[in-house]
Write a protein that holds these residues in place. Structure first.
Motif, PDB file in Angstrom:
ATOM      1  N   LYS A  70      13.464   8.085  -5.773  1.00 46.56           N
ATOM      2  CA  LYS A  70      12.180   7.818  -6.410  1.00 46.56           C
ATOM      3  C   LYS A  70      11.115   7.550  -5.343  1.00 46.56           C
ATOM      4  CE  LYS A  70      14.019   7.629 -10.631  1.00 46.56           C
ATOM      5  NZ  LYS A  70      15.315   8.219 -10.274  1.00 46.56           N
ATOM      6  N   VAL A  71       9.873   7.971  -5.628  1.00 41.79           N
ATOM      7  CA  VAL A  71       8.743   7.580  -4.793  1.00 41.79           C
ATOM      8  C   VAL A  71       8.285   6.199  -5.262  1.00 41.79           C
ATOM      9  CG1 VAL A  71       6.375   8.094  -4.092  1.00 41.79           C
ATOM     10  CG2 VAL A  71       8.001   9.956  -4.446  1.00 41.79           C
ATOM     11  N   THR A  72       8.258   5.254  -4.363  1.00 39.02           N
ATOM     12  CA  THR A  72       7.874   3.891  -4.742  1.00 39.02           C
ATOM     13  C   THR A  72       6.391   3.602  -4.484  1.00 39.02           C
ATOM     14  OG1 THR A  72       8.555   3.026  -2.577  1.00 39.02           O
ATOM     15  CG2 THR A  72      10.195   3.017  -4.355  1.00 39.02           C
ATOM     16  N   GLU A  73       5.828   4.255  -3.449  1.00 32.34           N
ATOM     17  CA  GLU A  73       4.425   3.972  -3.111  1.00 32.34           C
ATOM     18  C   GLU A  73       3.854   5.133  -2.303  1.00 32.34           C
ATOM     19  OE1 GLU A  73       1.767   0.350  -1.117  1.00 32.34           O
ATOM     20  OE2 GLU A  73       3.876   0.590  -0.564  1.00 32.34           O
ATOM     21  N   ILE A  74       2.572   5.367  -2.486  1.00 34.19           N
ATOM     22  CA  ILE A  74       1.859   6.324  -1.642  1.00 34.19           C
ATOM     23  C   ILE A  74       0.496   5.736  -1.279  1.00 34.19           C
ATOM     24  CG2 ILE A  74       0.959   7.628  -3.638  1.00 34.19           C
ATOM     25  CD1 ILE A  74       1.157  10.144  -1.780  1.00 34.19           C
ATOM     26  N   LYS A  75       0.166   5.812   0.010  1.00 39.22           N
ATOM     27  CA  LYS A  75      -1.126   5.346   0.508  1.00 39.22           C
ATOM     28  C   LYS A  75      -1.853   6.541   1.108  1.00 39.22           C
ATOM     29  CE  LYS A  75       0.762   0.801   1.754  1.00 39.22           C
ATOM     30  NZ  LYS A  75       1.025  -0.144   2.881  1.00 39.22           N
ATOM     31  N   ILE A  76      -3.088   6.774   0.678  1.00 40.58           N
ATOM     32  CA  ILE A  76      -3.854   7.942   1.123  1.00 40.58           C
ATOM     33  C   ILE A  76      -5.181   7.481   1.704  1.00 40.58           C
ATOM     34  CG2 ILE A  76      -4.888  10.135   0.424  1.00 40.58           C
ATOM     35  CD1 ILE A  76      -2.940  10.178  -1.946  1.00 40.58           C
ATOM     36  N   GLN A  77      -5.526   8.003   2.870  1.00 37.46           N
ATOM     37  CA  GLN A  77      -6.806   7.705   3.521  1.00 37.46           C
ATOM     38  C   GLN A  77      -7.435   8.997   4.025  1.00 37.46           C
ATOM     39  OE1 GLN A  77      -5.441   4.781   6.511  1.00 37.46           O
ATOM     40  NE2 GLN A  77      -6.652   3.243   5.437  1.00 37.46           N
ATOM     41  N   THR A  86      -4.895  15.792  -8.541  1.00 41.66           N
ATOM     42  CA  THR A  86      -4.056  16.825  -7.931  1.00 41.66           C
ATOM     43  C   THR A  86      -3.813  16.542  -6.451  1.00 41.66           C
ATOM     44  OG1 THR A  86      -4.854  18.479  -9.515  1.00 41.66           O
ATOM     45  CG2 THR A  86      -3.848  19.309  -7.503  1.00 41.66           C
ATOM     46  N   THR A  87      -4.776  15.940  -5.780  1.00 43.02           N
ATOM     47  CA  THR A  87      -4.606  15.582  -4.367  1.00 43.02           C
ATOM     48  C   THR A  87      -3.409  14.661  -4.184  1.00 43.02           C
ATOM     49  OG1 THR A  87      -6.969  15.818  -3.890  1.00 43.02           O
ATOM     50  CG2 THR A  87      -5.691  14.430  -2.394  1.00 43.02           C
ATOM     51  N   ILE A  88      -3.243  13.714  -5.088  1.00 46.06           N
ATOM     52  CA  ILE A  88      -2.108  12.786  -5.004  1.00 46.06           C
ATOM     53  C   ILE A  88      -0.798  13.550  -5.143  1.00 46.06           C
ATOM     54  CG2 ILE A  88      -0.960  10.839  -6.142  1.00 46.06           C
ATOM     55  CD1 ILE A  88      -3.826   9.893  -6.953  1.00 46.06           C
ATOM     56  N   LEU A  89      -0.735  14.464  -6.118  1.00 46.02           N
ATOM     57  CA  LEU A  89       0.475  15.274  -6.290  1.00 46.02           C
ATOM     58  C   LEU A  89       0.761  16.107  -5.054  1.00 46.02           C
ATOM     59  CD1 LEU A  89       0.667  16.789  -9.901  1.00 46.02           C
ATOM     60  CD2 LEU A  89       1.725  14.734  -8.998  1.00 46.02           C
ATOM     61  N   GLU A  90      -0.286  16.735  -4.502  1.00 42.90           N
ATOM     62  CA  GLU A  90      -0.098  17.594  -3.342  1.00 42.90           C
ATOM     63  C   GLU A  90       0.390  16.794  -2.131  1.00 42.90           C
ATOM     64  OE1 GLU A  90      -0.086  20.743  -2.961  1.00 42.90           O
ATOM     65  OE2 GLU A  90      -0.945  21.481  -4.834  1.00 42.90           O
ATOM     66  N   CYS A  91      -0.100  15.580  -1.968  1.00 41.81           N
ATOM     67  CA  CYS A  91       0.378  14.749  -0.857  1.00 41.81           C
ATOM     68  C   CYS A  91       1.870  14.455  -1.011  1.00 41.81           C
ATOM     69  CB  CYS A  91      -0.415  13.440  -0.794  1.00 41.81           C
ATOM     70  SG  CYS A  91      -2.083  13.603  -0.135  1.00 41.81           S
ATOM     71  N   ILE A  92       2.303  14.183  -2.239  1.00 40.68           N
ATOM     72  CA  ILE A  92       3.722  13.934  -2.481  1.00 40.68           C
ATOM     73  C   ILE A  92       4.527  15.191  -2.171  1.00 40.68           C
ATOM     74  CG2 ILE A  92       5.450  13.375  -4.230  1.00 40.68           C
ATOM     75  CD1 ILE A  92       3.312  11.653  -5.627  1.00 40.68           C
ATOM     76  N   ILE A  93       4.058  16.339  -2.679  1.00 42.07           N
ATOM     77  CA  ILE A  93       4.766  17.604  -2.452  1.00 42.07           C
ATOM     78  C   ILE A  93       4.898  17.891  -0.965  1.00 42.07           C
ATOM     79  CG2 ILE A  93       4.644  20.104  -2.771  1.00 42.07           C
ATOM     80  CD1 ILE A  93       3.051  19.512  -5.374  1.00 42.07           C
ATOM     81  N   HIS A  94       3.783  17.778  -0.225  1.00 48.01           N
ATOM     82  CA  HIS A  94       3.789  18.112   1.208  1.00 48.01           C
ATOM     83  C   HIS A  94       4.636  17.135   2.026  1.00 48.01           C
ATOM     84  CE1 HIS A  94       0.615  20.901   0.120  1.00 48.01           C
ATOM     85  NE2 HIS A  94       0.601  21.367   1.351  1.00 48.01           N
ATOM     86  N   SER A  95       4.929  15.976   1.476  1.00 42.85           N
ATOM     87  CA  SER A  95       5.791  15.030   2.178  1.00 42.85           C
ATOM     88  C   SER A  95       7.227  15.523   2.260  1.00 42.85           C
ATOM     89  CB  SER A  95       5.764  13.665   1.466  1.00 42.85           C
ATOM     90  OG  SER A  95       4.465  13.120   1.452  1.00 42.85           O
ATOM     91  N   PHE A  96       7.603  16.391   1.326  1.00 41.05           N
ATOM     92  CA  PHE A  96       8.976  16.892   1.275  1.00 41.05           C
ATOM     93  C   PHE A  96       9.124  18.285   1.880  1.00 41.05           C
ATOM     94  CE2 PHE A  96       8.840  13.685  -2.064  1.00 41.05           C
ATOM     95  CZ  PHE A  96      10.034  13.009  -1.862  1.00 41.05           C
ATOM     96  N   SER A  97       8.021  18.844   2.393  1.00 42.72           N
ATOM     97  CA  SER A  97       8.088  20.177   2.978  1.00 42.72           C
ATOM     98  C   SER A  97       7.347  20.203   4.314  1.00 42.72           C
ATOM     99  CB  SER A  97       7.469  21.216   2.042  1.00 42.72           C
ATOM    100  OG  SER A  97       7.487  22.499   2.632  1.00 42.72           O
ATOM    101  N   THR A 119      -3.645  23.597   1.790  1.00 39.75           N
ATOM    102  CA  THR A 119      -3.951  22.924   0.526  1.00 39.75           C
ATOM    103  C   THR A 119      -4.535  21.536   0.735  1.00 39.75           C
ATOM    104  OG1 THR A 119      -2.143  24.116  -0.535  1.00 39.75           O
ATOM    105  CG2 THR A 119      -2.988  22.198  -1.690  1.00 39.75           C
ATOM    106  N   ILE A 120      -3.971  20.795   1.672  1.00 32.89           N
ATOM    107  CA  ILE A 120      -4.397  19.424   1.915  1.00 32.89           C
ATOM    108  C   ILE A 120      -5.279  19.374   3.159  1.00 32.89           C
ATOM    109  CG2 ILE A 120      -3.592  17.116   2.546  1.00 32.89           C
ATOM    110  CD1 ILE A 120      -3.128  17.741  -0.338  1.00 32.89           C
TER     111      ILE A 120
END
Length: 395
Positions: free
Chosen positions: A2-9, A37-48, A54-55
């Motif tokens: 599970k993703v527990t937290e994401i911090k974006i700056q 969508t930016t939040i989703l893309e950050c999560i996606i790019h974390s795993f690839s 895109t970001i």
């Protein structure tokens, strides 16, 4: 996992935000341009770790970055990603690949473009190899599920023979058949045409081909059947029940093309199909927000400086379950007005006529409003009473 937290700056339109995520359902909502969508893309790019444009960093920042925390089997893994480029002509930027590569098998993404076109099936193909490298590349691509029919037909054919499918595959196939009618009980799986390989459904006592369903219905099936198919492709030894999948399901614009009656129901459907998964979805649907628990909603908004923040919920117990659709559209989604300009202008003319004690103009405005208003709208009675005080009562 599970993703527990994401911090974006400094990524996209987001200056600085920290989001705690629920291990179950997470509905990211808010006005257009708020960064869902930016939040989703950050999560996606974390795993690839593969390259993408895109970001991009925010123009107001010299560097964009995000940090993600992932929990798996009681252990926390952290990944730090950075982006330098802003202009579209600048090159692709690659991820660090800090997270274990095996995590990619537990990430399923459905992007906003989810086509389900007619595909003739001339033969049943073998299941493709789904290694971590291939999946990591697919995460950054558009959703493409044209092999849903081929996968379903393969399972249909082999399910007729004993001991060829595992118990998990049999249960997954039964769940797939259930999905055809999971949104509307008037639809159900009927058969496969043996000469054409076409999937036939029952719909309101009539036969209908799989691809002839409405775009909204197909959008749901792409998510549900596509999810089952991907889990089957990825987990072979041992095979896995879809209901045991404890990974992450990401959906952009989950309500896309859906009738409002189905939007709220989709929340329950997703929980039913993958009860152990973490679901992170963006939505513009007030019906989905109404149906969610307070801990399942991440309502974003802009402050007076156009900075993105997480707004407080109206109730920590009931969330938005007591709000009307109109209230959610204006207050949560940022819709400036839910009524037509003609209606607002006519109502304004009525109020001006009342203030000027012009009974003739007030009567004329009321006659228009009387036709425009919903037959059961209580405002009509109030307007009649106001008109009667001026001696302009309608017959």
């Amino acid at each position: 996992m599970k993703v527990t937290e994401i911090k974006i700056q400094g990524i996209g339109g987001i200056d600085d935000i920290s989001i705690q995520l629920n291990p179950g359902l997470n509905l990211i909502s808010g006005p257009n341009g708020v960064g869902k969508t930016t939040i989703l893309e950050c999560i996606i790019h974390s795993f690839s770790p593969f390259g993408s444009k895109t970001i991009r960093r925010n123009s107001g920042h010299s560097e964009g970055k995000w940090e993600i925390s992932v929990s798996d089997s009681g252990q926390i893994y952290n990944s730090h990603e950075r982006r330098q480029f802003f202009h579209p002509y600048e090159g692709e930027e690659f991820g660090t690949g800090n997270l274990p590569r095996l995590f990619t098998k537990k990430v399923v993404i459905f992007k906003s473009n989810r086509p389900l076109n007619y595909v003739p099936v001339h033969s049943i193909e073998r299941d493709p190899d789904s290694n971590e490298n291939t999946i990591a590349q697919q995460l950054l691509a558009e959703t493409y599920d044209n092999d849903i029919k081929s996968w379903f037909l393969g399972r249909f054919l082999w399910s007729a023979h004993e001991n060829l499918l595992t118990q998990e595959q049999i249960e997954n196939f039964e769940l797939a058949k259930e999905c055809f009618g999971i949104i509307d009980e008037n639809v159900s799986f009927k058969a496969v045409n043996p000469t054409t390989h076409e999937i036939l459904l029952h719909s309101f006592e009539k036969e209908i081909y799989f691809e002839y369903l409405s775009s909204g219905y197909k959008s749901v099936l792409i998510m549900l059947l596509g999810l089952i198919k991907q889990i089957e492709y990825r987990f072979k030894d041992p095979t896995m029940k879809v209901r045991d999948f404890d990974g992450i399901l990401l959906i952009d614009e989950a309500d896309m093309h859906l009738h409002p009656q189905w939007q709220g129901k989709l929340v329950k459907v997703l929980k039913h199909v993958v009860p152990n998964a973490q679901i992170i979805a963006t939505t513009h649907s007030p019906h989905m927000i109404q149906a969610a628990e307070p801990n399942e909603i991440i309502p974003l908004n802009h402050n007076e400086f156009q900075q993105v923040f997480i707004r407080e919920l109206p109730s920590s117990v009931y969330g938005f379950q007591g709000w009307t659709i109109e209230e959610i559209l204006t207050d949560v989604m940022g819709l400036s007005e839910t009524k037509s300009d003609l209606y607002l202008d006519t109502l304004n003319n009525f109020e001006i006529a009342l203030s000027q004690e012009n009974s003739e103009d007030a009567k004329n405005a009321f006659e228009v409003l009387d036709v425009m208003l919903h037959p059961k709208n209580p405002l009509r009675t109030i307007l009649k009473l106001q008109l009667a005080t001026m001696g302009g009562e309608m017959s």
